[in-house]
Design a protein around this motif. Structure first.
Motif, short mmCIF file in Angstrom:
data_model
loop_
_atom_site.label_atom_id
_atom_site.label_comp_id
_atom_site.label_asym_id
_atom_site.label_seq_id
_atom_site.Cartn_x
_atom_site.Cartn_y
_atom_site.Cartn_z
N ARG A 207 1.00 -1.23 -0.04
CA ARG A 207 -0.09 -0.02 0.09
C ARG A 207 0.85 1.20 0.09
NH1 ARG A 207 -2.37 0.58 6.13
NH2 ARG A 207 -0.50 -0.25 7.30
N ASN A 208 0.33 2.12 -0.59
CA ASN A 208 0.93 3.53 -0.68
C ASN A 208 -0.09 4.59 -0.56
OD1 ASN A 208 3.90 3.03 -1.33
ND2 ASN A 208 2.89 2.07 -3.13
N ARG A 209 0.18 5.75 0.18
CA ARG A 209 -0.77 6.71 0.52
C ARG A 209 -0.52 8.02 -0.27
NH1 ARG A 209 -1.38 5.67 6.99
NH2 ARG A 209 -2.35 7.79 6.90
N LEU A 210 -1.51 9.03 -0.45
CA LEU A 210 -1.35 10.32 -0.95
C LEU A 210 -2.25 11.29 -0.09
CD1 LEU A 210 -1.73 9.62 -4.64
CD2 LEU A 210 0.45 10.22 -3.60
N GLU B 180 -15.48 14.95 -17.65
CA GLU B 180 -16.46 14.00 -17.77
C GLU B 180 -16.32 12.79 -17.40
OE1 GLU B 180 -17.53 14.23 -21.79
OE2 GLU B 180 -18.37 16.34 -21.69
N THR B 181 -15.07 12.32 -17.30
CA THR B 181 -14.60 10.80 -16.88
C THR B 181 -13.93 10.80 -15.58
OG1 THR B 181 -12.25 11.19 -17.93
CG2 THR B 181 -14.15 10.17 -19.42
N GLY B 182 -13.85 11.79 -14.88
CA GLY B 182 -13.18 11.75 -13.72
C GLY B 182 -12.65 13.25 -13.11
N PHE B 183 -11.57 12.87 -12.41
CA PHE B 183 -11.03 14.19 -11.78
C PHE B 183 -9.64 13.98 -11.87
CE2 PHE B 183 -12.23 11.42 -8.51
CZ PHE B 183 -10.92 11.48 -7.69
N ASN B 184 -8.69 15.38 -11.70
CA ASN B 184 -7.34 15.18 -11.47
C ASN B 184 -6.75 15.73 -10.18
OD1 ASN B 184 -7.26 14.48 -14.11
ND2 ASN B 184 -7.04 16.33 -15.00
N VAL B 185 -5.88 15.11 -9.70
CA VAL B 185 -5.35 15.78 -8.37
C VAL B 185 -3.93 16.10 -8.60
CG1 VAL B 185 -7.20 14.40 -6.99
CG2 VAL B 185 -4.90 13.56 -7.37
N LYS B 186 -3.60 17.14 -7.40
CA LYS B 186 -2.12 17.50 -7.24
C LYS B 186 -1.83 16.99 -6.00
CE LYS B 186 0.73 21.71 -6.60
NZ LYS B 186 1.02 21.12 -5.01
N VAL B 187 -0.44 16.35 -5.90
CA VAL B 187 0.05 15.84 -4.66
C VAL B 187 0.73 16.59 -3.76
CG1 VAL B 187 1.87 14.30 -3.64
CG2 VAL B 187 0.39 13.64 -5.85
N ASP B 188 0.01 16.80 -2.37
CA ASP B 188 0.70 17.45 -1.33
C ASP B 188 1.74 16.47 -0.51
OD1 ASP B 188 -0.33 19.79 -1.65
OD2 ASP B 188 -2.40 19.21 -0.32
N GLN B 189 1.40 15.24 -0.41
CA GLN B 189 2.35 14.50 0.41
C GLN B 189 2.21 12.99 -0.18
OE1 GLN B 189 1.07 14.67 4.76
NE2 GLN B 189 2.88 16.10 5.01
N SER B 190 3.16 12.29 -0.28
CA SER B 190 3.08 10.70 -0.75
C SER B 190 4.00 10.00 0.00
CB SER B 190 3.66 11.08 -2.34
OG SER B 190 4.07 9.58 -2.56
N PHE B 191 3.73 8.96 0.55
CA PHE B 191 4.48 8.24 1.31
C PHE B 191 4.11 6.70 1.28
CE2 PHE B 191 1.59 10.35 3.83
CZ PHE B 191 0.84 9.61 4.64
N GLY B 192 4.89 5.69 1.56
CA GLY B 192 4.46 4.34 1.59
C GLY B 192 4.15 3.73 3.02
N ASN B 193 3.35 2.67 3.00
CA ASN B 193 3.06 2.23 4.26
C ASN B 193 3.60 0.65 4.36
OD1 ASN B 193 0.07 4.02 5.27
ND2 ASN B 193 2.11 4.41 5.77
N CYS B 194 3.59 0.26 5.49
CA CYS B 194 4.19 -1.06 5.75
C CYS B 194 2.78 -1.87 5.58
CB CYS B 194 4.51 -1.55 7.23
SG CYS B 194 3.46 -0.95 8.58
N PRO B 195 2.92 -3.21 5.31
CA PRO B 195 1.88 -4.10 5.07
C PRO B 195 1.09 -4.85 6.25
CG PRO B 195 3.93 -5.25 4.72
CD PRO B 195 4.26 -3.89 5.41
N GLN B 196 1.55 -4.22 7.33
CA GLN B 196 0.96 -4.78 8.52
C GLN B 196 -0.92 -4.86 8.65
OE1 GLN B 196 3.42 -4.13 12.54
NE2 GLN B 196 3.11 -2.12 11.40
N TYR B 197 -1.20 -5.98 9.23
CA TYR B 197 -2.64 -6.12 9.43
C TYR B 197 -3.63 -6.01 7.97
CZ TYR B 197 -0.60 -4.43 13.68
OH TYR B 197 0.26 -4.15 14.53
N ILE B 198 -2.89 -6.30 6.83
CA ILE B 198 -3.55 -6.55 5.56
C ILE B 198 -3.84 -7.84 5.34
CG2 ILE B 198 -3.69 -5.96 3.19
CD1 ILE B 198 -2.08 -3.70 3.65
N GLN B 199 -5.05 -8.54 5.30
CA GLN B 199 -5.39 -9.64 4.99
C GLN B 199 -5.37 -9.84 3.51
OE1 GLN B 199 -5.53 -10.09 7.95
NE2 GLN B 199 -7.02 -8.49 8.89
N THR B 200 -4.61 -11.08 3.04
CA THR B 200 -4.63 -11.17 1.43
C THR B 200 -5.82 -12.03 1.01
OG1 THR B 200 -3.40 -13.19 2.01
CG2 THR B 200 -2.11 -11.42 1.75
#
Length: 684
Positions: free
Chosen positions: A118-121, A130-150
């Motif tokens: 997982r990664n966060r923004l 018409e098809t969606g939206f665009n965003v500008k990044v303020d912060q970007s960082f990765g997260n560890c895989p703890q507690y995610i069930q496969t």
């Protein structure tokens, strides 16, 4: 691109909790390094492969919502490191559809459930089309895989044909779905007026065993496990106690959206102390909810629970532990469920409660007080214990094991140890109290730990090592540890294979040094830690030491460490029976006298009297024999926890205590009536 954030990546709410746990400076350094104002290339490629994105938003009434935005892989594209194009529309009925507007902040979480990546923004909406939206990044960082069930994913054959249903109270179906969930998402926010690059909306993943969310009416209680210490969610709660929760049912496609207020439950709250794995927690009170059946265009079946999830508990277990806590100072009956010979003379006994109740948590290194008899008569209900004797044995199991294990050396002069070896087999019953003691290890400490054991003194060390490795996996930090075990022959190396396995599992962060046929000397100690000494010349002086073994071994190790310049306060010791350590930093002022021939001991507060005769147990053991449970810990006069007021009579000490007490107090763990005293009156 290698741009880093020059200002702090955390707002005041996040810093408040980081400071509370003593991680603020460390997280500031880490945060500036890993939280970026742009997406690295691997994150950009990652988002483009996903079948859905989790999004946090805020509605016009200031309510946060967590949502899921599905699409075919490739529905997100990153034209530049600071931009993300989303070509998908929110699901019908999802609050997100009304919350996207130019300039408004969003929290985004990309999560690849089959791989637990997982990664966060944290972003702001740049444009809408018409098809969606665009965003500008303020912060970007990765997260560890703890507690995610496969889970494995497949396309749904039918979806999107149900209307959204709003509610303000949880019905029976919602309660069932939430109380059995193993995954949900939480959105939170801080108004981004002052510092929009740091403040704004966050959305996070939460996972655990089914049952990790408790439901009581419209209130949910949620444990907070060890994580990355950024505290994005709880930090937002500090500033703005509101949350949006999304409970997805990946097997049916149902979505339950909740929005409401929150209250943080801090680490010292009894509600949290009994929940396995919880560092703290929070309560959520529902204000508004939305439910959409058959909403997701995909399905996902559980493959495996996260290893970290399996290290946690649930609320039913927490309730049982609360009930067990009320019995902490009571004698309980334990059944021997397994017996294992560790060496020809050391035998381990695995104990579980007779009534199947929960075992109370303990610190690795503490001891178990047992009560047993040398006269056993068979009855229809089992073994009846008469003339009980009380002894303490270190718990050699880890605090996370589903049993207490004591490992006892057969001593020719030891009545209890011989009885255990000769009469106690699988199925036998033993009375015991919950573990206690002042000798234990803090696995979160950053100072290296060096464990020095002689003979059967290895028993607390295996518990410490097992727990250190377990906590290393759970907390993602393994305290550096060196274990030296001195024995006369190879056959006396109890737990040898277990220590070797811990070496491998920890990548030798936990190192094991068996010393056969000789005592641990200065040269052996220095040679054993030579690799670490090369990296840190002050390694010897900057480590904590844990000693356990016979009295002569203990004293020799203590004197050796003092000679090496180790401060007295960095040396922790556990001795057998009345053995005590002569510390350079302590000058006992008490005198030893002859013991009385016969005395009456009155425990005034309990209105109990008992005869004591010369050679009998200590005043603590006498109190326990009568069924009382006075406070105590070390049983050698070093911790002071057994100090009580002496109203009448005079005592002497079988080993001179080092704990500080007043003139009116005595340390009952090593005290007995003194010669010339016919009556002792204690405030117990």
């Amino acid at each position: 691109m290698t741009i880093q954030m020059h200002n702090s990546p955390f707002h005041e709410g996040e810093k408040t909790i980081q400071e509370r746990i003593g991680k603020a400076d460390k997280m500031e350094e880490i945060g500036r390094r890993i939280i970026r104002p742009y997406m690295p290339d691997q994150h950009r490629e990652f988002f483009e492969k996903l079948p859905f994105m989790v999004v946090g938003s805020v509605d016009s009434e200031g309510r946060p919502w967590a949502s899921i935005l599905p699409g075919n892989p490739g529905f997100m594209r990153s034209p530049t490191p600071t931009e993300l194009e989303v070509n998908a529309k929110p699901l019908t009925g999802d609050p997100l559809g009304s919350n996207i507007d130019v300039g408004r902040p969003l929290g985004m979480l990309g999560i690849e459930i089959p791989t637990r990546r997982r990664n966060r923004l944290n972003v702001r909406v740049k444009s809408i089309n018409e098809t969606g939206f665009n965003v500008k990044v303020d912060q970007s960082f990765g997260n560890c895989p703890q507690y995610i069930q496969t889970r494995d994913f497949s396309k749904a054959s039918r979806y999107g044909d149900s209307s959204a249903v709003s509610f303000s109270a949880l019905d029976e179906e919602c309660v069932k779905a939430i109380s059995t969930a193993d995954t949900f998402f939480v959105a939170s926010y801080v108004q981004s007026d002052d510092n929009p690059e740091v403040e704004g909306v966050d959305v996070s993943h939460r996972g655990g065993r089914p049952g990790f969310v408790a439901v009581n009416g419209n209130t949910l209680t949620i444990p907070d496990y060890a994580g990355n210490n950024a505290f994005n969610t709880l930090g937002n709660f500090v500033v703005n106690p509101k949350a949006g929760l999304l409970f997805p049912n990946f097997e049916t496609g149902e979505l339950i959206f909740l929005s409401g207020s929150v209250e943080i439950i801090w680490e010292d709250d009894p509600v949290i102390k009994t929940f396995k794995g919880a560092e703290r927690g929070w309560r959520f009170v529902l204000e508004k909810g939305i439910r959409i059946e058959n909403a997701l265009p995909f399905r996902a079946n559980l493959i495996d629970y996260s290893p970290n999830s399996m290290m946690t508990g649930d609320w039913q277990q927490a309730k049982r532990l609360q009930q067990a806590e009320q019995l902490r100072n009571k004698w309980l009956t334990f059944r021997v469920v397994k017996v294992v010979d560790e060496t020809p003379k050391i035998r381990s006994f695995y104990l579980q409660r007779e009534d199947k109740g929960e075992l109370l948590p303990f610190h690795a290194g503490q001891y178990l007080t047992i009560r047993i008899s040398d006269k056993r008569s068979k009855t229809e209900s089992g073994s009846a214990i008469t003339n009980p004797m009380i002894r303490t044995y270190t718990v050699s199991s880890a605090p996370t094991d589903p049993y207490y294990r004591i490992s006892v050396k057969k001593e020719e002069s030891g009545q209890i140890s011989k009885l255990l070896h000769q009469q106690i087999a699988e199925g036998a019953r033993i009375e015991a109290k919950s573990p206690e003691g002042a000798f234990w290890i803090d696995t979160a400490a950053r100072r290296p730990a060096i464990l020095l054991a002689g003979g059967v003194g290895i028993t607390p060390m295996i518990s410490m090592a097992l727990h250190t490795q377990y906590e290393g996996v759970r907390m993602r930090y393994t305290r550096p540890m060196e274990i030296f075990h001195s024995v006369k022959s190879t056959g006396q190396l109890a737990f040898h294979s277990s220590f070797r396995q811990l070496e491998v599992a920890s990548g030798k962060t936990i190192a094991y040094h068996p010393i056969v046929g000789k005592r641990i000397s200065k040269s052996i100690l220095l040679q054993g830690v030579s690799t670490r000494l090369k990296k840190d010349p002050e390694y010897i002086q900057s480590s904590d030491y844990y000693l356990c073994g016979p009295e002569s071994f203990m004293q020799a190790m203590y004197d050796l460490l003092i000679d090496l310049g180790v401060p007295d306060e960095h040396i922790f010791a556990e001795a057998f029976g009345p053995a005590s350590l002569r510390r350079n930093a302590v000058k006992p002022s008490l005198e030893k006298f002859e013991e009385a021939e016969l005395a009456t001991v009155e425990f005034r507060q309990s209105n109990v009297s008992q005869q004591w005769s010369k050679g009998g147990g200590t005043l603590l053991e006498l109190a326990e024999f009568t069924g009382l449970s006075p406070a105590h810990s070390c049983r050698s006069g070093n911790c002071g926890s057994c100090a009580v007021t002496l109203r009448e009579g005079k005592v002497t000490y079988r080993s001179l205590p080092t704990a500080e007490i007043t003139n009116e107090q005595v340390l009952i763990c090593c005290a007995v009536p003194a010669k010339g005293t016919e009556k002792i009156v204690l405030e117990i």
